[in-house]
Each structure stands twice: as structure tokens, then as C-alpha cells.
Scaffold this motif. Structure first.
Motif, PDB file in Angstrom:
ATOM      1  N   ASP A  13       0.866  -1.173   0.000  1.00 56.11           N
ATOM      2  CA  ASP A  13       0.000   0.000   0.000  1.00 56.11           C
ATOM      3  C   ASP A  13       0.910   1.233   0.000  1.00 56.11           C
ATOM      4  O   ASP A  13       1.748   1.382   0.879  1.00 56.11           O
ATOM      5  CB  ASP A  13      -0.879  -0.018   1.255  1.00 56.11           C
ATOM      6  CG  ASP A  13      -1.892   1.106   1.292  1.00 56.11           C
ATOM      7  OD1 ASP A  13      -1.653   2.161   0.657  1.00 56.11           O
ATOM      8  OD2 ASP A  13      -2.921   0.939   1.963  1.00 56.11           O
ATOM      9  N   PRO A  14       0.775   2.124  -0.992  1.00 60.24           N
ATOM     10  CA  PRO A  14       1.662   3.295  -1.043  1.00 60.24           C
ATOM     11  C   PRO A  14       1.544   4.198   0.190  1.00 60.24           C
ATOM     12  O   PRO A  14       2.495   4.890   0.543  1.00 60.24           O
ATOM     13  CB  PRO A  14       1.239   4.041  -2.306  1.00 60.24           C
ATOM     14  CG  PRO A  14       0.111   3.305  -2.904  1.00 60.24           C
ATOM     15  CD  PRO A  14      -0.158   2.075  -2.094  1.00 60.24           C
ATOM     16  N   SER A  15       0.398   4.161   0.870  1.00 52.64           N
ATOM     17  CA  SER A  15       0.227   5.021   2.040  1.00 52.64           C
ATOM     18  C   SER A  15       0.673   4.345   3.342  1.00 52.64           C
ATOM     19  O   SER A  15       0.850   5.021   4.348  1.00 52.64           O
ATOM     20  CB  SER A  15      -1.229   5.477   2.172  1.00 52.64           C
ATOM     21  OG  SER A  15      -2.063   4.362   2.375  1.00 52.64           O
ATOM     22  N   ASP A  16       0.850   3.017   3.317  1.00 49.69           N
ATOM     23  CA  ASP A  16       1.311   2.284   4.502  1.00 49.69           C
ATOM     24  C   ASP A  16       1.983   1.009   4.025  1.00 49.69           C
ATOM     25  O   ASP A  16       1.324   0.013   3.751  1.00 49.69           O
ATOM     26  CB  ASP A  16       0.132   1.970   5.434  1.00 49.69           C
ATOM     27  CG  ASP A  16       0.556   1.302   6.732  1.00 49.69           C
ATOM     28  OD1 ASP A  16       1.730   0.873   6.844  1.00 49.69           O
ATOM     29  OD2 ASP A  16      -0.289   1.200   7.635  1.00 49.69           O
ATOM     30  N   ARG A  17       3.292   1.037   3.923  1.00 46.84           N
ATOM     31  CA  ARG A  17       4.063  -0.085   3.356  1.00 46.84           C
ATOM     32  C   ARG A  17       3.898  -1.381   4.138  1.00 46.84           C
ATOM     33  O   ARG A  17       4.230  -2.446   3.657  1.00 46.84           O
ATOM     34  CB  ARG A  17       5.547   0.284   3.270  1.00 46.84           C
ATOM     35  CG  ARG A  17       5.836   1.596   2.587  1.00 46.84           C
ATOM     36  CD  ARG A  17       5.756   1.595   1.120  1.00 46.84           C
ATOM     37  NE  ARG A  17       6.839   0.913   0.455  1.00 46.84           N
ATOM     38  CZ  ARG A  17       6.827   0.661  -0.835  1.00 46.84           C
ATOM     39  NH1 ARG A  17       5.811   1.029  -1.560  1.00 46.84           N
ATOM     40  NH2 ARG A  17       7.821   0.047  -1.404  1.00 46.84           N
TER      41      ARG A  17
END
Length: 143
Positions: free
Chosen positions: A89-93
Motif C-alpha cells: 500500500d503506497p500510504s502504509d508499506r
């Protein structure tokens, strides 16, 4: 003591039963269509969800009303067939998203299109105005 609920009126009961019948028929035909693509009903439903965009596994589980561990197995099988991939997830790796591959998108589209008879047959009996009214009422019911 639990307060007594007012029983549904006969019309409401009939509407609920009819909705249940439509949903049941949809699931039967959906599962039947899925077998044509060597998919289980659950795999086909995950693929359909992912056609709207990548989702975290937990969100898929919420949508399917099942445990995240079940979704992991379903996504594993779809991934092994090249229909789905996991990506960060680009907002939460720390979060993994499931997303369709090009092959998954194509399979999902063909599967959805194969359900045309389900929609065509019963909905063909309704005019465009009636179908629009039905859509609007269902949207209103769902909030």
C-alpha cells in the motif's frame, strides 16, 4: 426484558422474501458462471471486488463477511493462477493490497459479462422507467 418488536407487515415480509429469492438466484448463477472459469464462487467474488481497484485483505474480508485468513487462501490461489498480485500500500508499506493483473481483469470482465442472462431475463420484463425506479429504490434502501 427485551422490548417486543412489531412484526413486519405482510407486504414488507413479501418484499424481503422476494429480495432473498433474487439474491439466491444471483449467487447460484454467479457460482455456475465461476466454474466456467475454473473459479470457486468465493474466488470470483474476490476478483469482482478487485476490479474496482486494489484493496487491503482486511477490507476484502469485510466485504465477503469472512475471516481475513480465508481471504489469504483465496488470494493465494488467484495469485498462483496469475489473476491477482499483492503489492504494498503506497500510504502504509506494512499493508499489502490485492490487485488484479491484466489477466485477472480480463477474466473478471468475461465472468461479469457471462452473467448477462441473469440480468437480461428478469429485467427485460421491466420498462426502462421501471428499471430506473428499481435501481433508485435499491440505492435508497442501501443508504
Amino acid at each position: 426484558m427485551t422490548p417486543r418488536k412489531t412484526p413486519p407487515d405482510p407486504l414488507a415480509r413479501e418484499v424481503v422474501e422476494l429480495i432473498g429469492t433474487v439474491v439466491g438466484r444471483y449467487h447460484e448463477e454467479y457460482d455456475e458462471a465461476a466454474t466456467g472459469y475454473a473459479l470457486t464462487g468465493a474466488q470470483a467474488r474476490v476478483l469482482a471486488l478487485l476490479m474496482h481497484g486494489p484493496l487491503p485483505m482486511r477490507r476484502i474480508a469485510e466485504q465477503l463477511k469472512c475471516e481475513p485468513s480465508n481471504v489469504t487462501g483465496i488470494v493465494d490461489r488467484l495469485e498462483s493462477r496469475g489473476l491477482v498480485e499483492r503489492r504494498p500500500d503506497p500510504s502504509d508499506r506494512r499493508v499489502k493490497l490485492a490487485a488484479t493483473t491484466a489477466a485477472g481483469l480480463e477474466t473478471g470482465t468475461r465472468l461479469r459479462d457471462s452473467l448477462g442472462d441473469f440480468a437480461r431475463e428478469p429485467l427485460a420484463r421491466l420498462s426502462e422507467a421501471e428499471r430506473t425506479a428499481l435501481r433508485d429504490l435499491l440505492r435508497r434502501m442501501l443508504g
